[in-house]
Design an enzyme around this catalytic site. Structure first.
Site, PDB file in Angstrom:
ATOM      1  N   GLY A 243      35.488  46.871  40.578  1.00  9.22           N
ATOM      2  CA  GLY A 243      35.745  46.887  39.148  1.00  9.22           C
ATOM      3  C   GLY A 243      35.671  45.498  38.560  1.00  9.22           C
ATOM      4  O   GLY A 243      35.583  44.500  39.285  1.00  9.22           O
ATOM      5  N   PRO A 244      35.697  45.388  37.242  1.00  5.79           N
ATOM      6  CA  PRO A 244      35.618  44.082  36.587  1.00  5.79           C
ATOM      7  C   PRO A 244      36.874  43.259  36.839  1.00  5.79           C
ATOM      8  O   PRO A 244      37.899  43.782  37.298  1.00  5.79           O
ATOM      9  CB  PRO A 244      35.465  44.443  35.104  1.00  5.79           C
ATOM     10  CG  PRO A 244      36.034  45.811  34.985  1.00  5.79           C
ATOM     11  CD  PRO A 244      35.765  46.504  36.277  1.00  5.79           C
ATOM     12  N   PRO A 245      36.822  41.959  36.538  1.00  3.94           N
ATOM     13  CA  PRO A 245      38.006  41.113  36.759  1.00  3.94           C
ATOM     14  C   PRO A 245      39.179  41.540  35.882  1.00  3.94           C
ATOM     15  O   PRO A 245      39.014  41.959  34.745  1.00  3.94           O
ATOM     16  CB  PRO A 245      37.511  39.707  36.372  1.00  3.94           C
ATOM     17  CG  PRO A 245      36.020  39.782  36.459  1.00  3.94           C
ATOM     18  CD  PRO A 245      35.657  41.188  36.103  1.00  3.94           C
ATOM     19  N   GLY A 246      40.380  41.406  36.437  1.00  4.51           N
ATOM     20  CA  GLY A 246      41.586  41.636  35.669  1.00  4.51           C
ATOM     21  C   GLY A 246      42.029  43.066  35.539  1.00  4.51           C
ATOM     22  O   GLY A 246      42.926  43.363  34.741  1.00  4.51           O
ATOM     23  N   VAL A 247      41.447  44.003  36.310  1.00  9.28           N
ATOM     24  CA  VAL A 247      41.844  45.410  36.186  1.00  9.28           C
ATOM     25  C   VAL A 247      42.920  45.794  37.203  1.00  9.28           C
ATOM     26  O   VAL A 247      43.376  46.932  37.213  1.00  9.28           O
ATOM     27  CB  VAL A 247      40.618  46.340  36.339  1.00  9.28           C
ATOM     28  CG1 VAL A 247      39.641  46.109  35.215  1.00  9.28           C
ATOM     29  CG2 VAL A 247      39.943  46.146  37.689  1.00  9.28           C
ATOM     30  N   GLY A 248      43.305  44.851  38.090  1.00  4.43           N
ATOM     31  CA  GLY A 248      44.417  45.126  39.004  1.00  4.43           C
ATOM     32  C   GLY A 248      44.020  45.503  40.406  1.00  4.43           C
ATOM     33  O   GLY A 248      44.767  46.212  41.088  1.00  4.43           O
ATOM     34  N   LYS A 249      42.879  45.032  40.883  1.00  4.32           N
ATOM     35  CA  LYS A 249      42.441  45.398  42.244  1.00  4.32           C
ATOM     36  C   LYS A 249      43.381  44.802  43.304  1.00  4.32           C
ATOM     37  O   LYS A 249      43.813  45.504  44.221  1.00  4.32           O
ATOM     38  CB  LYS A 249      41.004  44.917  42.465  1.00  4.32           C
ATOM     39  CG  LYS A 249      39.987  45.509  41.501  1.00  4.32           C
ATOM     40  CD  LYS A 249      38.570  45.100  41.840  1.00  4.32           C
ATOM     41  CE  LYS A 249      38.332  43.620  41.627  1.00  4.32           C
ATOM     42  NZ  LYS A 249      38.458  43.217  40.195  1.00  4.32           N
ATOM     43  N   THR A 250      43.673  43.528  43.177  1.00  2.76           N
ATOM     44  CA  THR A 250      44.550  42.883  44.166  1.00  2.76           C
ATOM     45  C   THR A 250      45.971  43.407  44.077  1.00  2.76           C
ATOM     46  O   THR A 250      46.631  43.619  45.100  1.00  2.76           O
ATOM     47  CB  THR A 250      44.531  41.356  43.946  1.00  2.76           C
ATOM     48  OG1 THR A 250      43.188  40.881  44.040  1.00  2.76           O
ATOM     49  CG2 THR A 250      45.373  40.661  44.997  1.00  2.76           C
TER      50      THR A 250
ATOM     51  N   LYS B  36      30.717  52.708  30.063  1.00  7.09           N
ATOM     52  CA  LYS B  36      29.985  52.798  28.801  1.00  7.09           C
ATOM     53  C   LYS B  36      30.777  53.595  27.762  1.00  7.09           C
ATOM     54  O   LYS B  36      30.730  53.279  26.567  1.00  7.09           O
ATOM     55  CB  LYS B  36      28.625  53.431  29.048  1.00  7.09           C
ATOM     56  CG  LYS B  36      27.704  52.546  29.887  1.00  7.09           C
ATOM     57  CD  LYS B  36      26.364  53.196  30.155  1.00  7.09           C
ATOM     58  CE  LYS B  36      25.463  52.266  30.966  1.00  7.09           C
ATOM     59  NZ  LYS B  36      24.135  52.847  31.258  1.00  7.09           N
TER      60      LYS B  36
ATOM     61  N   SER C  35      18.230  51.611  31.502  1.00 11.89           N
ATOM     62  CA  SER C  35      18.915  52.647  30.717  1.00 11.89           C
ATOM     63  C   SER C  35      18.818  52.435  29.216  1.00 11.89           C
ATOM     64  O   SER C  35      19.443  53.175  28.461  1.00 11.89           O
ATOM     65  CB  SER C  35      20.393  52.699  31.116  1.00 11.89           C
ATOM     66  OG  SER C  35      21.027  51.460  30.849  1.00 11.89           O
TER      67      SER C  35
END
Length: 793
Positions: A361-368, A730, A687
Site C-alpha cells: 500500500g501507499p506510505p502512511g496507511v499503517g503497514k508497519t 481509483k 488505462s
C-alpha cells in the site's frame, strides 16, 4: 646401547676416515640417544656450538692467541643481547654511527653489558649484510673475556655444570646432522656432539660408554637436572606474577567460566552443543594477543546468546486479536479479516506455519503498525528491519567468519534481540532492494520466506542450521512491480489502499490527536479541532492516501498551541481550531485543486490513475492548434504505454466520429495537441485510453463532457474496454476529487463488489464493455441531444 652403536657403525661408517657422531639428550637411557652420520671431513680443535640450524666453526686457536696478545684488532660493543659460549646469533645494528665503524672492519667483537664494560663475550663475526642503512651480523660466541685497557684476557668457565663446557673438556664437540636412524630411536634432542679424530669407527661405542659412565658426566647430569628444576620453578613463579601484573590469561579464564555457566543453562540441539564445546576448548587455549581471539569470542557470544529452543506462548483467541486490531486501527476491515483467517488456521493446526503475508500500500496507511498490532495480539516479540536499498546478500545470509568485522545476517540479529525463536519479524520496504556484485538480497530471501526451507536456515557466519519455521514473517511494500516474481510467489499479497476523508477524520480524532496531546503536554481543555477544520486540513494541506502528512500538520498545530499556552502563562487557556482560523496556524493552502475549472470546458476529460502512493486523478486537455497539416502531438511527461494509448485513441476517435457524424471531417484536417498537466510527474499505463478518446471527441463535437465524470479503462482499436487494476484506489481518488459518476470496465465488477459500502455511497458507478456506452454517459446526458445522436448512429 652398545649393540645399537656397534650395529650402526658397521652399517654406515666402515669406510669413513673420520666418524661422527651422536645426538644426545641427558635423560634416562631408554630415551636419550639418536645416532647420526656425517660423512664429511671435520677439522680438529673445533669450538662447540649449540645452534640447531647452521653452525659456524671457529678454526685454529692460534688465531685466538694472536687476538689475546694484541696482534689482531677487535671492537667492544655494548648491547643488551644475551649470548653464551658456543651459541650463534644474528643481530641487527640500527645506529648509523655503529654501522659505519663496524662495517667490514672487525672480525672479532666483545659483547659487553651496558652496565659493565669490563667483562663480556668474545664473538666471531662470520657474516655481515647491509640493507637500508641497517647492518645484520652473524656472530658465534667463543668464550668469556675480560677487557683491560686495549687488551682482552680469557676468563675461566663461570659455571661448570654447563654441558657445553663439560663436553668440550671431555673431547666432545657439538654439531648438527641429518639422521637416518630417527625412525628407530627417539628424536627429542637439544644437544649435538661429534668426535674430532676418530679413525676407527668400531671404537665409538666404547668411547661413548666411558663418557656416559664417567663421574664427570653423572655429576654434570645431576646438576643439569637441578638447573632444569630451578628453571621450571622460576617459570611457574614468573607465570603467577605475570597473571597478577597482566591479567590477560585470568580474564580469558573468567570469560570461559561465564560462557560455561551460560552454556549449562542453554537449551539447544545436540549439534549446536558439540560446536559450542569445541569452540570453548579452542578459546580457553587462546592467548589474548592472538588476532583470532576477538573473532572466537564474538562467535561464542553469538552461539550462546541465540534463543535456540526458547519460544513465547501464543495467544490465539480471535476475540482478543480483533480487539487489539480495532484499538490500533480504524477501518481496514479486509486486512483485519485476512489476519483473523490466518490466526484461525494457526489455532486449528497449533502451528503458525503458512503463507508469508506481504502488506502492499501507499506510505502512511499503517503497514508497519499493523505488524506491531499482530505481535501484541499474539503475545510475541516484534522486530522490524528495513531492506530498502540493500544490495549485499551478506546482510541477509551473514558474513563468513574469515572476513574482518564479520557478523550474522539481519535475520539472526533480529532473533537474537527478540530472545525468542518465534518473534514477529517485519521485513520493511521489500520492494526497494537492489543487487550488485556483492550478490542479490532477493535471492537470499527466497530461503527465508519459503516455509519448506527456513526450518534449516544456514547463516554464513553461524555455519549451523537455525530453525526459522516458527517465526511469523510480515513484509511491506509500496508496489509489487519491482519485487522479483519468484519472491512474490512465496508471499500472499494483502493490499492497503488508503483512506477516504471520513476515515481520516475518524483516525485523527481517535488516534492522532490524543497521541499528539500527550507528546506536547496538552489536554482537551487546551485544544479543540472542529470536524470542518479537519476536513479543510485534509483537503487543502495533506491530500494523500495515508495519514502521515496529516499527522505532521496536526503536530504543527499542537506545537503552536503549546507555545501560546506557555507564553500566556495560563495553563487553562483554550484554543479552538476552525476552518476560518486554520490558515493562521498552517499558513496558506498548500494544495490547489487540479480541477480548477468552474465548469468542464470542451476538450477536457477526467481520468483515474493508480500510483505507488495510491489513487490519483488526471485531466486530459486537448486543443486545436493552427496548422496547415494534420498533426497529433502529446505532451505531459508521458510514458511509452501512454503514448501508445494516445495513438490507439486517436485512430479509434477518428473511426468513431465517422460513424456518429459522417459529415464531420475534424480529424482529417486538424492539428491537435493533447496535454496532461503536472508535466514534472511521469505518467504511464494503458488505462487512460477511454479518457483520451472522450477528450478528443469533446473537441471534435464541440461539446463538454458530463460534469464531475471520471473514467478508467484500456481501449482496444475496436472500442472494447479492457479491465484495469487499482479499483479501490481509483474509487477513493474519484471521491476525493468530488466526482459524482465513475466509469469502470465491467470485468472489474467483482473487484468493486468486495469493497466496503461506505466507499460506494454517494457515487454513481457505471460498468461498461464498449466505448459506445461511455459515449452515451459522457455526451448524451441531455435527452434531446441523446435522441438526435442515437438516430445518427
Amino acid at each position: 646401547l652398545w649393540a645399537m652403536l656397534r650395529l650402526y657403525s658397521l652399517r654406515h661408517s666402515l669406510s669413513l676416515s673420520r666418524f661422527s657422531i651422536v645426538r644426545l639428550f641427558p635423560s634416562p637411557p631408554t630415551s636419550f640417544l639418536c645416532i647420526n652420520s656425517f660423512p664429511t671431513t671435520i677439522q680438529k680443535n673445533l669450538y662447540c656450538s649449540n645452534n640447531d640450524q647452521n653452525d659456524t666453526w671457529v678454526k685454529n686457536p692460534d688465531e685466538l692467541k694472536k687476538l689475546f696478545d694484541g696482534q689482531l684488532d677487535y671492537q667492544v660493543l655494548s648491547s643488551k643481547i644475551s649470548i653464551i659460549p658456543g651459541q650463534q646469533k644474528k643481530i641487527t645494528l640500527l645506529d648509523e654511527k655503529k654501522v659505519s665503524w663496524l662495517k667490514n672492519r672487525y672480525k672479532y667483537l666483545v659483547m659487553t653489558p651496558e652496565d659493565n664494560t669490563s667483562q663480556g663475550i668474545l664473538v666471531h663475526v662470520t657474516d655481515q649484510k647491509e640493507h637500508e642503512k641497517k647492518l645484520q651480523l652473524t656472530i658465534t660466541a667463543i668464550q668469556r673475556v675480560k677487557v683491560i685497557g686495549e687488551k682482552i684476557t680469557p676468563l675461566p668457565e663461570k659455571n661448570q655444570n654447563d654441558l657445553g663446557t663439560f663436553y668440550r673438556h671431555s673431547g666432545l664437540l657439538s654439531f648438527d646432522f641429518k639422521s637416518k636412524a630417527k625412525p628407530f630411536l627417539p628424536s627429542t634432542t637439544n644437544r649435538f656432539f661429534t668426535l674430532s679424530d676418530m679413525t676407527d669407527p668400531d671404537k665409538l661405542p666404547d668411547i661413548l660408554a666411558q663418557v656416559l659412565m664417567s663421574p664427570q658426566y653423572q655429576q654434570a647430569y645431576t646438576k643439569f637436572l637441578d638447573s632444569i628444576n630451578r628453571q621450571l620453578f622460576i617459570m611457574r613463579t614468573l607465570s603467577e606474577d605475570e597473571k597478577r601484573e597482566n591479567p590477560g590469561s585470568t580474564h580469558t579464564q573468567n570469560l570461559v567460566d561465564r560462557f560455561k555457566e551460560r552454556f549449562r543453562n542453554l537449551k539447544c540441539p545436540d549439534e549446536v552443543r558439540k560446536v559450542i564445546k569445541k569452540e570453548l576448548v579452542k578459546f580457553s587455549q587462546m592467548d589474548p594477543s592472538n588476532p583470532d581471539y576477538a573473532h572466537s569470542r564474538a562467535y561464542l557470544e553469538t552461539l550462546i546468546s541465540l534463543p535456540w529452543e526458547q519460544y513465547s506462548k501464543d495467544n490465539l483467541e480471535l476475540d482478543n486479536v480483533l480487539k487489539v486490531l480495532d484499538e490500533d486501527h480504524y477501518g481496514l476491515d479486509d486486512v483485519k479479516e485476512r489476519i483473523l483467517e490466518f490466526i484461525a488456521v494457526a489455532s486449528r493446526k497449533k502451528d503458525m506455519k503458512g503463507k508469508i503475508i506481504c502488506l502492499v500500500g501507499p506510505p502512511g496507511v499503517g503497514k508497519t503498525s499493523i505488524g506491531k498490532s499482530v505481535a501484541r495480539a499474539l503475545g510475541r516479540e516484534f522486530i522490524r528491519f528495513s531492506v530498502g536499498g540493500l544490495s549485499d546478500a551478506s546482510e541477509i545470509k551473514g558474513h563468513r567468519r574469515t572476513y574482518v568485522g564479520s557478523m550474522p545476517g539481519k535475520l539472526l540479529q533480529s532473533v537474537k534481540r527478540s530472545k525468542t525463536s518465534n518473534p514477529v519479524i517485519m521485513i520493511d520496504e521489500i520492494d526497494k532492494m537492489s543487487n550488485s556484485y556483492l550478490g542479490d538480497p532477493s535471492a537470499a530471501l527466497l530461503e527465508v520466506l519459503d516455509t519448506d526451507q527456513n526450518a534449516t536456515f544456514m547463516d554464513h557466519y553461524l555455519d549451523i542450521p537455525y530453525d526459522l519455521s516458527k517465526v511469523l514473517f510480515l513484509a511491506t511494500a509500496n508496489s509489487t512491480d519491482t519485487i522479483q516474481p519468484v519472491l512474490l510467489d512465496r508471499m500472499e499479497i494483502v493490499r492497503l489502499s488508503g483512506y477516504i476523508t471520513d476515515e481520516k477524520v475518524m483516525i485523527a480524532k481517535k488516534y492522532l490527536i490524543p497521541e499528539l496531546a500527550k507528546e506536547t503536554g496538552l489536554t482537551q481543555k487546551n485544544l479543540t479541532i472542529e470536524d470542518d477544520a479537519l476536513r479543510a486540513l485534509i483537503k487543502d494541506y495533506s491530500r494523500e492516501n495515508g495519514v502521515r502528512l496529516l499527522n505532521q500538520k496536526l503536530d504543527k498545530i499542537h506545537r503552536k498551541v503549546a507555545l501560546h499556552v506557555v507564553k500566556d502563562g495560563n495553563e487553562s487557556k483554550h484554543v479552538t481550531i476552525t476552518k476560518e482560523n486554520l490558515a493562521s496556524y498552517l499558513g496558506q493552502k498548500e494544495i490547489v485543486d487540479q480541477n480548477s475549472f468552474t465548469s468542464t470546458p470542451v476538450g477536457v476529460a477526467m481520468g483515474l490513475a493508480w500510483t505507488a502512493d495510491g489513487g490519483s486523478t488526471l485531466f486530459f486537455e486537448t486543443v486545436l492548434s493552427p496548422s496547415q497539416r494534420t498533426l497529433f502531438n502529446c505532451t505531459g511527461h508521458l510514458g511509452s504505454q501512454m503514448k501508445e494509448s494516445c495513438s490507439v485513441a486517436h485512430s479509434f476517435a477518428h473511426s468513431f466520429l465517422s460513424k456518429i457524424q459522417p459529415t464531420n471531417r475534424f480529424f482529417e484536417s486538424s492539428a491537435i495537441h493533447l496535454h496532461v498537466p503536472e508535466g514534472a510527474v511521469p505518467k504511464d499505463g494503458p488505462s487512460a485510453g477511454c479518457t483520451i478518446v472522450t477528450s478528443l471527441l469533446s473537441l471534435a463535437l464541440r461539446k463538454p463532457v458530463r460534469p464531475n465524470l471520471g473514467m478508467t479503462g484500456e481501449l482496444s482499436l475496436h472500442g472494447k474496454i479492457l479491465p484495469i487494476g487499482g479499483v479501490r484506489e481509483k474509487l477513493i481518488a474519484g471521491r476525493e476529487m468530488g466526482a459524482t459518476c465513475l466509469i469502470f470496465p465491467k470485468a472489474n465488477l467483482p473487484d468493486y463488489d468486495i469493497l466496503p459500502s461506505y466507499l460506494k455511497e454517494g457515487i454513481d458507478v457505471r460498468f461498461v464493455t464498449d466505448y459506445h456506452q461511455i459515449y452515451e454517459i459522457a455526451f448524451l446526458y441531455d435527452e434531446n441531444v441523446q435522441a438526435n445522436a442515437l438516430a445518427q448512429v
